[in-house]
Motif scaffolding. Sequence first.
Motif, PDB file in Angstrom:
ATOM      1  N   GLN A   8       0.846  -1.195   0.000  1.00 30.13           N
ATOM      2  CA  GLN A   8       0.000   0.000   0.000  1.00 30.13           C
ATOM      3  C   GLN A   8       0.884   1.250   0.000  1.00 30.13           C
ATOM      4  N   SER A   9       0.550   2.204  -0.846  1.00 31.97           N
ATOM      5  CA  SER A   9       1.277   3.463  -0.900  1.00 31.97           C
ATOM      6  C   SER A   9       0.275   4.588  -1.110  1.00 31.97           C
ATOM      7  N   THR A  10       0.485   5.700  -0.440  1.00 35.18           N
ATOM      8  CA  THR A  10      -0.384   6.862  -0.612  1.00 35.18           C
ATOM      9  C   THR A  10       0.267   7.797  -1.621  1.00 35.18           C
ATOM     10  N   ILE A  11      -0.422   7.967  -2.751  1.00 38.15           N
ATOM     11  CA  ILE A  11       0.071   8.869  -3.800  1.00 38.15           C
ATOM     12  C   ILE A  11      -0.469  10.266  -3.531  1.00 38.15           C
ATOM     13  N   THR A  12       0.411  11.256  -3.629  1.00 35.77           N
ATOM     14  CA  THR A  12       0.031  12.655  -3.482  1.00 35.77           C
ATOM     15  C   THR A  12       0.194  13.337  -4.835  1.00 35.77           C
ATOM     16  N   CYS A  13      -0.889  13.887  -5.356  1.00 31.94           N
ATOM     17  CA  CYS A  13      -0.849  14.583  -6.640  1.00 31.94           C
ATOM     18  C   CYS A  13      -0.083  15.898  -6.466  1.00 31.94           C
ATOM     19  N   PRO A  14       0.940  16.126  -7.284  1.00 34.90           N
ATOM     20  CA  PRO A  14       1.706  17.366  -7.162  1.00 34.90           C
ATOM     21  C   PRO A  14       0.953  18.590  -7.674  1.00 34.90           C
ATOM     22  N   CYS A  16      -2.668  19.096  -7.343  1.00 35.59           N
ATOM     23  CA  CYS A  16      -3.776  19.556  -6.486  1.00 35.59           C
ATOM     24  C   CYS A  16      -3.594  19.164  -5.021  1.00 35.59           C
ATOM     25  N   GLY A  17      -2.606  18.316  -4.719  1.00 38.45           N
ATOM     26  CA  GLY A  17      -2.360  17.912  -3.340  1.00 38.45           C
ATOM     27  C   GLY A  17      -3.235  16.786  -2.842  1.00 38.45           C
ATOM     28  N   PHE A  18      -4.135  16.264  -3.688  1.00 37.02           N
ATOM     29  CA  PHE A  18      -5.027  15.176  -3.290  1.00 37.02           C
ATOM     30  C   PHE A  18      -4.217  13.916  -3.001  1.00 37.02           C
ATOM     31  N   GLN A  19      -4.599  13.198  -1.962  1.00 34.48           N
ATOM     32  CA  GLN A  19      -3.917  11.966  -1.582  1.00 34.48           C
ATOM     33  C   GLN A  19      -4.882  10.794  -1.642  1.00 34.48           C
ATOM     34  N   LYS A  20      -4.376   9.658  -2.121  1.00 29.51           N
ATOM     35  CA  LYS A  20      -5.190   8.457  -2.179  1.00 29.51           C
ATOM     36  C   LYS A  20      -4.299   7.243  -1.975  1.00 29.51           C
ATOM     37  N   GLU A  21      -4.749   6.331  -1.120  1.00 27.78           N
ATOM     38  CA  GLU A  21      -4.007   5.094  -0.902  1.00 27.78           C
ATOM     39  C   GLU A  21      -4.325   4.122  -2.034  1.00 27.78           C
ATOM     40  N   GLU A  22      -3.272   3.553  -2.606  1.00 26.36           N
ATOM     41  CA  GLU A  22      -3.416   2.608  -3.712  1.00 26.36           C
ATOM     42  C   GLU A  22      -2.612   1.355  -3.417  1.00 26.36           C
ATOM     43  N   THR A  23      -2.997   0.259  -4.041  1.00 28.49           N
ATOM     44  CA  THR A  23      -2.252  -0.984  -3.947  1.00 28.49           C
ATOM     45  C   THR A  23      -1.298  -1.049  -5.137  1.00 28.49           C
ATOM     46  N   MET A  24      -0.018  -1.268  -4.852  1.00 30.79           N
ATOM     47  CA  MET A  24       0.983  -1.325  -5.909  1.00 30.79           C
ATOM     48  C   MET A  24       0.999  -2.696  -6.560  1.00 30.79           C
ATOM     49  N   PRO A  25       1.195  -2.736  -7.879  1.00 32.76           N
ATOM     50  CA  PRO A  25       1.346  -4.038  -8.537  1.00 32.76           C
ATOM     51  C   PRO A  25       2.689  -4.652  -8.147  1.00 32.76           C
ATOM     52  N   VAL A  26       2.732  -5.965  -8.032  1.00 31.90           N
ATOM     53  CA  VAL A  26       3.985  -6.634  -7.670  1.00 31.90           C
ATOM     54  C   VAL A  26       4.713  -7.163  -8.895  1.00 31.90           C
ATOM     55  N   ASP A  27       4.039  -7.224 -10.042  1.00 33.31           N
ATOM     56  CA  ASP A  27       4.633  -7.841 -11.223  1.00 33.31           C
ATOM     57  C   ASP A  27       4.835  -6.873 -12.393  1.00 33.31           C
ATOM     58  N   ALA A  28       4.617  -5.575 -12.161  1.00 26.82           N
ATOM     59  CA  ALA A  28       4.779  -4.589 -13.228  1.00 26.82           C
ATOM     60  C   ALA A  28       4.936  -3.203 -12.622  1.00 26.82           C
ATOM     61  N   CYS A  29       5.572  -2.319 -13.382  1.00 25.87           N
ATOM     62  CA  CYS A  29       5.670  -0.923 -12.955  1.00 25.87           C
ATOM     63  C   CYS A  29       4.410  -0.182 -13.384  1.00 25.87           C
ATOM     64  N   GLN A  30       4.027   0.782 -12.606  1.00 23.94           N
ATOM     65  CA  GLN A  30       2.901   1.629 -12.999  1.00 23.94           C
ATOM     66  C   GLN A  30       3.490   2.963 -13.450  1.00 23.94           C
ATOM     67  N   TYR A  31       3.511   3.152 -14.760  1.00 21.82           N
ATOM     68  CA  TYR A  31       4.152   4.326 -15.334  1.00 21.82           C
ATOM     69  C   TYR A  31       3.222   5.537 -15.363  1.00 21.82           C
ATOM     70  N   PHE A  32       1.916   5.296 -15.485  1.00 20.18           N
ATOM     71  CA  PHE A  32       0.937   6.382 -15.502  1.00 20.18           C
ATOM     72  C   PHE A  32      -0.031   6.233 -14.341  1.00 20.18           C
ATOM     73  N   GLY A  56       4.542   8.469  -4.300  1.00 21.06           N
ATOM     74  CA  GLY A  56       4.011   7.683  -3.194  1.00 21.06           C
ATOM     75  C   GLY A  56       4.847   7.834  -1.940  1.00 21.06           C
ATOM     76  N   ASN A  57       4.260   7.471  -0.823  1.00 18.11           N
ATOM     77  CA  ASN A  57       5.006   7.518   0.440  1.00 18.11           C
ATOM     78  C   ASN A  57       5.790   6.230   0.686  1.00 18.11           C
ATOM     79  N   VAL A  58       5.599   5.231  -0.195  1.00 15.60           N
ATOM     80  CA  VAL A  58       6.327   3.964  -0.123  1.00 15.60           C
ATOM     81  C   VAL A  58       6.812   3.634  -1.532  1.00 15.60           C
ATOM     82  N   ALA A  59       8.071   3.259  -1.672  1.00 13.02           N
ATOM     83  CA  ALA A  59       8.617   2.872  -2.979  1.00 13.02           C
ATOM     84  C   ALA A  59       7.991   1.556  -3.448  1.00 13.02           C
TER      85      ALA A  59
END
Length: 71
Positions: A8-14, A16-32, A56-59
Amino acid sequence: METTVILQSTITCPHCGFQKEETMPVDACQYFYKCTNCETILKPKQGDCCVFCSYGNVACPPIQLNKSCCT
């Protein structure tokens, strides 16, 4: 000794500042990533492999394990 990978990582939009917790994929990079608040499409900063490493707050899982990401 096993390393616990955080998925789990919380992404912060540069824009608007909105934050949302997302689940990171383990088998692919999320480029967009589309901000659910302002709908800006985020891409990784130069030198980063994915949006979680940039905003994100977690790599992403491979980086947490000291492995190359997206190879």
